[in-house]
Motif scaffolding. Structure first.
Motif, PDB file in Angstrom:
ATOM      1  N   ARG A  44       0.776  -1.235   0.000  1.00  0.00           N
ATOM      2  CA  ARG A  44       0.000   0.000   0.000  1.00  0.00           C
ATOM      3  C   ARG A  44       0.808   1.286   0.000  1.00  0.00           C
ATOM      4  O   ARG A  44       0.368   2.316   0.506  1.00  0.00           O
ATOM      5  N   LYS A  45       1.960   1.271  -0.626  1.00  0.00           N
ATOM      6  CA  LYS A  45       2.734   2.500  -0.775  1.00  0.00           C
ATOM      7  C   LYS A  45       3.168   2.627  -2.231  1.00  0.00           C
ATOM      8  O   LYS A  45       3.845   1.754  -2.774  1.00  0.00           O
ATOM      9  N   LEU A  46       2.738   3.719  -2.880  1.00  0.00           N
ATOM     10  CA  LEU A  46       3.147   3.963  -4.263  1.00  0.00           C
ATOM     11  C   LEU A  46       4.598   4.434  -4.290  1.00  0.00           C
ATOM     12  O   LEU A  46       5.089   5.039  -3.333  1.00  0.00           O
ATOM     13  N   ILE A  47       5.276   4.179  -5.404  1.00  0.00           N
ATOM     14  CA  ILE A  47       6.648   4.658  -5.556  1.00  0.00           C
ATOM     15  C   ILE A  47       6.729   5.704  -6.660  1.00  0.00           C
ATOM     16  O   ILE A  47       7.815   6.026  -7.138  1.00  0.00           O
ATOM     17  N   SER A  48       5.572   6.231  -7.065  1.00  0.00           N
ATOM     18  CA  SER A  48       5.533   7.306  -8.054  1.00  0.00           C
ATOM     19  C   SER A  48       5.634   8.643  -7.324  1.00  0.00           C
ATOM     20  O   SER A  48       4.899   8.911  -6.373  1.00  0.00           O
ATOM     21  N   ILE A  49       6.524   9.483  -7.784  1.00  0.00           N
ATOM     22  CA  ILE A  49       6.854  10.735  -7.092  1.00  0.00           C
ATOM     23  C   ILE A  49       5.676  11.707  -7.128  1.00  0.00           C
ATOM     24  O   ILE A  49       5.047  11.908  -8.163  1.00  0.00           O
ATOM     25  N   ASN A  50       5.418  12.307  -5.996  1.00  0.00           N
ATOM     26  CA  ASN A  50       4.375  13.332  -5.882  1.00  0.00           C
ATOM     27  C   ASN A  50       5.021  14.577  -5.290  1.00  0.00           C
ATOM     28  O   ASN A  50       4.781  14.950  -4.147  1.00  0.00           O
TER      29      ASN A  50
ATOM     30  N   PHE B 239      -3.174  15.527  -8.648  1.00  0.00           N
ATOM     31  CA  PHE B 239      -3.147  14.480  -7.634  1.00  0.00           C
ATOM     32  C   PHE B 239      -2.957  15.035  -6.227  1.00  0.00           C
ATOM     33  O   PHE B 239      -3.393  14.434  -5.248  1.00  0.00           O
ATOM     34  N   LYS B 240      -2.342  16.192  -6.124  1.00  0.00           N
ATOM     35  CA  LYS B 240      -2.078  16.750  -4.798  1.00  0.00           C
ATOM     36  C   LYS B 240      -3.363  17.082  -4.057  1.00  0.00           C
ATOM     37  O   LYS B 240      -3.332  17.317  -2.846  1.00  0.00           O
ATOM     38  N   ARG B 241      -4.491  17.059  -4.725  1.00  0.00           N
ATOM     39  CA  ARG B 241      -5.759  17.298  -4.050  1.00  0.00           C
ATOM     40  C   ARG B 241      -6.133  16.150  -3.114  1.00  0.00           C
ATOM     41  O   ARG B 241      -6.915  16.333  -2.181  1.00  0.00           O
ATOM     42  N   VAL B 242      -5.613  14.966  -3.363  1.00  0.00           N
ATOM     43  CA  VAL B 242      -5.956  13.827  -2.509  1.00  0.00           C
ATOM     44  C   VAL B 242      -4.802  13.366  -1.629  1.00  0.00           C
ATOM     45  O   VAL B 242      -5.009  12.603  -0.694  1.00  0.00           O
ATOM     46  N   SER B 243      -3.586  13.796  -1.935  1.00  0.00           N
ATOM     47  CA  SER B 243      -2.453  13.399  -1.096  1.00  0.00           C
ATOM     48  C   SER B 243      -1.313  14.388  -1.246  1.00  0.00           C
ATOM     49  O   SER B 243      -1.020  14.850  -2.354  1.00  0.00           O
ATOM     50  N   GLY B 244      -0.690  14.701  -0.124  1.00  0.00           N
ATOM     51  CA  GLY B 244       0.479  15.562  -0.139  1.00  0.00           C
ATOM     52  C   GLY B 244       1.760  14.812   0.139  1.00  0.00           C
ATOM     53  O   GLY B 244       2.824  15.416   0.229  1.00  0.00           O
ATOM     54  N   GLU B 245       1.682  13.482   0.264  1.00  0.00           N
ATOM     55  CA  GLU B 245       2.869  12.675   0.573  1.00  0.00           C
ATOM     56  C   GLU B 245       3.732  12.484  -0.675  1.00  0.00           C
ATOM     57  O   GLU B 245       3.224  12.314  -1.780  1.00  0.00           O
ATOM     58  N   PHE B 246       5.039  12.472  -0.462  1.00  0.00           N
ATOM     59  CA  PHE B 246       5.974  12.303  -1.576  1.00  0.00           C
ATOM     60  C   PHE B 246       5.790  10.943  -2.243  1.00  0.00           C
ATOM     61  O   PHE B 246       5.781  10.829  -3.465  1.00  0.00           O
ATOM     62  N   TYR B 247       5.661   9.897  -1.426  1.00  0.00           N
ATOM     63  CA  TYR B 247       5.273   8.570  -1.909  1.00  0.00           C
ATOM     64  C   TYR B 247       3.879   8.290  -1.346  1.00  0.00           C
ATOM     65  O   TYR B 247       3.739   7.884  -0.193  1.00  0.00           O
ATOM     66  N   PRO B 248       2.832   8.499  -2.122  1.00  0.00           N
ATOM     67  CA  PRO B 248       1.463   8.494  -1.582  1.00  0.00           C
ATOM     68  C   PRO B 248       0.979   7.091  -1.251  1.00  0.00           C
ATOM     69  O   PRO B 248       1.491   6.079  -1.758  1.00  0.00           O
ATOM     70  N   PRO B 249      -0.052   7.003  -0.390  1.00  0.00           N
ATOM     71  CA  PRO B 249      -0.700   5.710  -0.143  1.00  0.00           C
ATOM     72  C   PRO B 249      -1.458   5.264  -1.378  1.00  0.00           C
ATOM     73  O   PRO B 249      -2.016   6.088  -2.125  1.00  0.00           O
TER      74      PRO B 249
ATOM     75  N   ASN C  18      10.486  -4.387  -8.155  1.00  0.00           N
ATOM     76  CA  ASN C  18      10.009  -3.582  -7.033  1.00  0.00           C
ATOM     77  C   ASN C  18       9.004  -4.329  -6.166  1.00  0.00           C
ATOM     78  O   ASN C  18       8.980  -4.152  -4.947  1.00  0.00           O
ATOM     79  N   ALA C  19       8.162  -5.178  -6.778  1.00  0.00           N
ATOM     80  CA  ALA C  19       7.207  -5.949  -5.979  1.00  0.00           C
ATOM     81  C   ALA C  19       7.940  -6.918  -5.060  1.00  0.00           C
ATOM     82  O   ALA C  19       7.567  -7.101  -3.890  1.00  0.00           O
ATOM     83  N   ALA C  20       9.000  -7.539  -5.577  1.00  0.00           N
ATOM     84  CA  ALA C  20       9.769  -8.484  -4.768  1.00  0.00           C
ATOM     85  C   ALA C  20      10.470  -7.772  -3.615  1.00  0.00           C
ATOM     86  O   ALA C  20      10.437  -8.224  -2.463  1.00  0.00           O
ATOM     87  N   PHE C  21      11.105  -6.635  -3.906  1.00  0.00           N
ATOM     88  CA  PHE C  21      11.810  -5.923  -2.852  1.00  0.00           C
ATOM     89  C   PHE C  21      10.846  -5.256  -1.877  1.00  0.00           C
ATOM     90  O   PHE C  21      11.158  -5.110  -0.694  1.00  0.00           O
ATOM     91  N   GLU C  22       9.700  -4.828  -2.371  1.00  0.00           N
ATOM     92  CA  GLU C  22       8.671  -4.288  -1.476  1.00  0.00           C
ATOM     93  C   GLU C  22       8.248  -5.347  -0.455  1.00  0.00           C
ATOM     94  O   GLU C  22       8.108  -5.065   0.740  1.00  0.00           O
TER      95      GLU C  22
ATOM     96  N   ALA D 214      15.171   3.220  -4.947  1.00  0.00           N
ATOM     97  CA  ALA D 214      15.863   3.308  -3.667  1.00  0.00           C
ATOM     98  C   ALA D 214      14.913   3.155  -2.486  1.00  0.00           C
ATOM     99  O   ALA D 214      15.306   2.665  -1.423  1.00  0.00           O
ATOM    100  N   VAL D 215      13.653   3.539  -2.669  1.00  0.00           N
ATOM    101  CA  VAL D 215      12.700   3.468  -1.568  1.00  0.00           C
ATOM    102  C   VAL D 215      12.441   2.026  -1.130  1.00  0.00           C
ATOM    103  O   VAL D 215      11.976   1.782  -0.018  1.00  0.00           O
ATOM    104  N   ASN D 216      12.788   1.056  -1.989  1.00  0.00           N
ATOM    105  CA  ASN D 216      12.526  -0.354  -1.683  1.00  0.00           C
ATOM    106  C   ASN D 216      13.783  -1.182  -1.444  1.00  0.00           C
ATOM    107  O   ASN D 216      13.683  -2.404  -1.311  1.00  0.00           O
TER     108      ASN D 216
END
Length: 688
Positions: free
Chosen positions: A79-85, A114-124, A223-227, A261-263
């Motif tokens: 449940r963590k996206l790795i697309s930059i916000n 997208f920032k209307r629904v999330s302000g996180e750098f890696y959004p849920p 990324n799925a494996a490392f996640e 790198a996040v994973n």
């Protein structure tokens, strides 16, 4: 989690239920016809819906689930996206900001981001369906939910080729153009002995406590494996990862689909020897098996040991003996690698084996008349498409989004939202030309405006920046003016006239694109970047490159282009030296070499002058420089209080309205750049 997210999710559920109920067929076996059918209400399908809606075309978006973006209701599993916000860039330019916003779709509403629904750098992950719901609702897109298309076939009628989509109620939808935006959601599997003992990424527990003190083997290194590995590092006793190829790091390959790198925390525990590890082997050659029960106990070092029942062992096909049944998942001691090689890396058993091999396209809904072929790359997981994303051998069927990634697999960002939002727009432009006679949108510029427009594009454009080496700007030279086409598919250049409606004159064309260097280097090393503009062609990081052709490339030229090149060898090529700030506005390093290249291509003096100089030229020359013709003689000089290349918009550079200066005035440049000596440099290669 963003505090406003639950409200958006509730809104998304209610909207989905209402639209789903409205979309239920009132009668079975009925047929609906639309000019365009979009299959799938994910980001690619809704993006195409926006363009079709804006053009007032007859279309319908069909979605089997009750709301948009249903893939993200389950994936990624942790449940963590790795697309930059990246919301804060220090800039107000919306086009520039899209370079760092990897989740928003394109629209005419500047605040529909997208920032209307999330302000996180890696959004849920839950925020993405919520955003898509808001996007669809505010734009009034025509989506019918709860339509599960189980069969797609093509028929040839007197009016042309039609596609027929049959849903779970036996209702048919027919269309002249089918736009497949279903994404990739079928788990990729590899058959080997014991594959039935393996758990899938799609069904594993995401509770780390379920892995407490267990030894886990993960098949895959994406990324799925490392996640998955990262989520259980603190609870599992050891985590090993196995695949046929070594880890590919995104910061080394510049491919966003490689390990981010996040994973990658497991790389630390592996390299620092903290029980976890990475190994390579072809999965087709491995065997996952349970140890056959022994009637006798083995004695080692004076200690009696009996292998625990239920443990999973990894062995190799070559060690199996006299297998009666192909899928027999029991092995004897002599069939284990440790029996033959006592230092075998994976000699200890595992409690669980998890498959994380990604996803593939669902070909099963297409019958023979409508099924695109498997791609030649990506292990055939994707459909094969043309350079303009039409299925090969399936005219009128286009593939959008992640499923169309075979065109730039492992090369660019076409498999991700921040890339395919632009390829979807390109497909729409192709359709507008083919079916409605509309030319590819273009900007008419005087030749004296060309340099400023190029500087504006390389400094802010997002489409060519994200889809590097795949989409490029095409500049059709017409003598005193030019036509500027944005974000054209580069591999479709041989079809430029038919796909865009714009012809190529005897003056030729220039193609502007972004590309990385081709030399393998240490991307964290001391000499990783090139800053000398005279060696611009050695740039390693993303930078603009201009290709000049006197005639358009042919299909044969595209086939014979040098390995790794996005385009065939041109008449002349110019690299703009890489820029740490990705702005490319330096008067010495970027603007002056660019002007020299353009002057060679258009065979015209493109220098810009202050009004005093234009006045003097007008008195002493029969034909003043082009800038003075388009500027001063039309009572438009250059302001002394600003640098022209830094203020393109302020200077009034608007298409087909006013002319403006194109570069910094030569008197402001160092003396060593004046004269013919600077006309050809290492940044400019001629007649290759």
């Amino acid at each position: 989690m963003d505090p406003s997210l639950p409200c958006y999710i509730l809104s998304f559920v209610l909207i989905g239920c209402v639209q789903s109920s409205l979309g239920d067929p009132q009668q079975h076996n009925e047929t609906r016809h639309h000019e365009y059918c979009v299959l799938g209400a994910g980001p690619a399908g809704l993006q195409m819906g926006f363009f079709l809606n804006k053009a007032k075309r007859d279309y319908i978006i069909l979605e089997r689930n009750s709301g948009p973006g249903s893939f993200f209701n389950k994936y990624p599993r942790h449940r963590k996206l790795i697309s930059i916000n990246k919301i804060h860039t220090g800039r107000q330019n919306r086009e520039f900001n899209l370079r760092h916003d990897w989740n928003s779709l394109l629209s005419d509403k500047p605040d529909l981001l997208f920032k209307r629904v999330s302000g996180e750098f890696y959004p849920p992950a839950d925020s993405f369906p919520a955003y898509l719901s808001v996007f669809s609702k505010e734009l009034g897109l025509k989506v019918r939910y709860g339509v599960d298309v189980g069969r797609i076939r093509a028929v040839l009628l007197a009016s042309g080729r039609r596609y027929i989509l049959t849903d779970q109620h036996a209702a048919d939808y027919t269309c002249s153009v089918l736009l497949v935006a279903t994404g990739l959601w079928v788990p990729q599997e590899v058959e080997f002995v014991g594959s039935d003992l393996v758990e899938g990424y799609e069904s594993i527990s995401t509770d780390p406590e379920d892995y407490r003190n267990q030894a886990v083997l993960i098949l895959g290194k994406g990324n799925a494996a490392f996640e998955t590995a990262q989520s259980i590092l603190g609870s599992a006793s050891r985590v090993h990862m196995l695949s046929s190829s070594p880890v590919r790091l995104a910061w080394q390959t510049h491919y966003v689909g490689d390990l981010r790198a996040v994973n990658n925390e497991l790389l630390d525990t592996y390299q620092l020897k903290s029980l976890d590890g990475l190994l390579e082997a072809r999965l087709e050659k491995v065997v996952i098996a349970q140890r056959k029960e022994q009637s006798s106990r083995r004695r080692r070092s004076g200690v009696e040991k009996r292998e625990k029942k239920g443990k999973l062992f990894l062995t190799l096909n070559k060690y199996l003996q006299n297998r009666g049944e192909k899928n027999d998942s029991g092995v004897a001691g002599e069939e284990l690698p440790g029996f033959h090689y006592d230092n075998f890396s994976m000699r200890k058993p595992y409690d669980r084996v998890i498959r994380c091999l990604g996803f593939r396209f669902n070909f099963s809904v297409f019958d023979g008349s409508a099924c695109p072929p498997n791609s030649e790359n990506a292990k055939g997981r994707l459909p094969g498409v043309t350079a303009w994303y039409e299925g090969k051998n399936t005219p009128g069927l286009f593939v959008l989004g992640t499923a169309a990634h075979s065109r730039d697999y492992r090369a660019s960002a076409g498999g991700f939202v921040h890339g395919f939002r632009y390829t979807v727009r390109a497909v729409h432009r192709v359709l507008e030309r083919r079916r409605h006679g509309a030319k590819w949108p273009s900007t008419r510029l005087s030749t004296s405006q060309l340099q400023s427009w190029i500087l504006k594009r390389v400094g802010e454009a997002s489409g060519t920046y994200q889809m590097f080496e795949v989409l490029g700007d095409v500049i059709l030279l017409r003598g005193s003016h030019c036509e500027y086409l944005e974000e054209f598919p580069l591999q479709a250049l041989p079809r430029l006239s038919s796909l865009s409606g714009h012809g190529v004159s005897d003056h030729g064309l220039i193609v502007l694109l972004m590309q990385y260097g081709k030399t393998k280097i240490d991307f964290l090393g001391r000499s990783r970047a090139e800053t000398d503009w005279t060696k611009a062609w050695k740039s390693n990081f993303l930078h603009p490159v201009l290709y000049y052709y006197d005639t358009p490339p042919t299909d044969e030229d595209m086939k014979l282009r040098p390995h790794g090149w996005p385009l065939p060898r041109p008449k002349a090529i110019h690299h703009m030296v890489e820029d740490f700030l990705t702005e490319w506005d330096g008067p010495v390093s970027h603007i002056q070499p660019l002007r020299r290249f353009l002057e060679h291509a258009v065979q015209t003096d493109l220098r810009s002058f202050y009004a005093e100089s234009c006045f003097r030229f007008s008195l002493t020359h029969r034909k003043p420089p082009l800038f003075c013709q388009h500027g001063y003689l039309k009572q438009q000089g250059v302001a002394h209080d600003r640098q022209p290349w830094q203020n393109v918009d302020v200077a009034g550079l608007t298409p087909a309205e006013t002319d403006s200066d194109a570069s910094g005035a030569d008197p402001a440049l160092p003396n060593y750049l004046s004269g013919a000596g600077a006309s050809v440099s290492s940044g400019l290669k001629l007649d290759l």
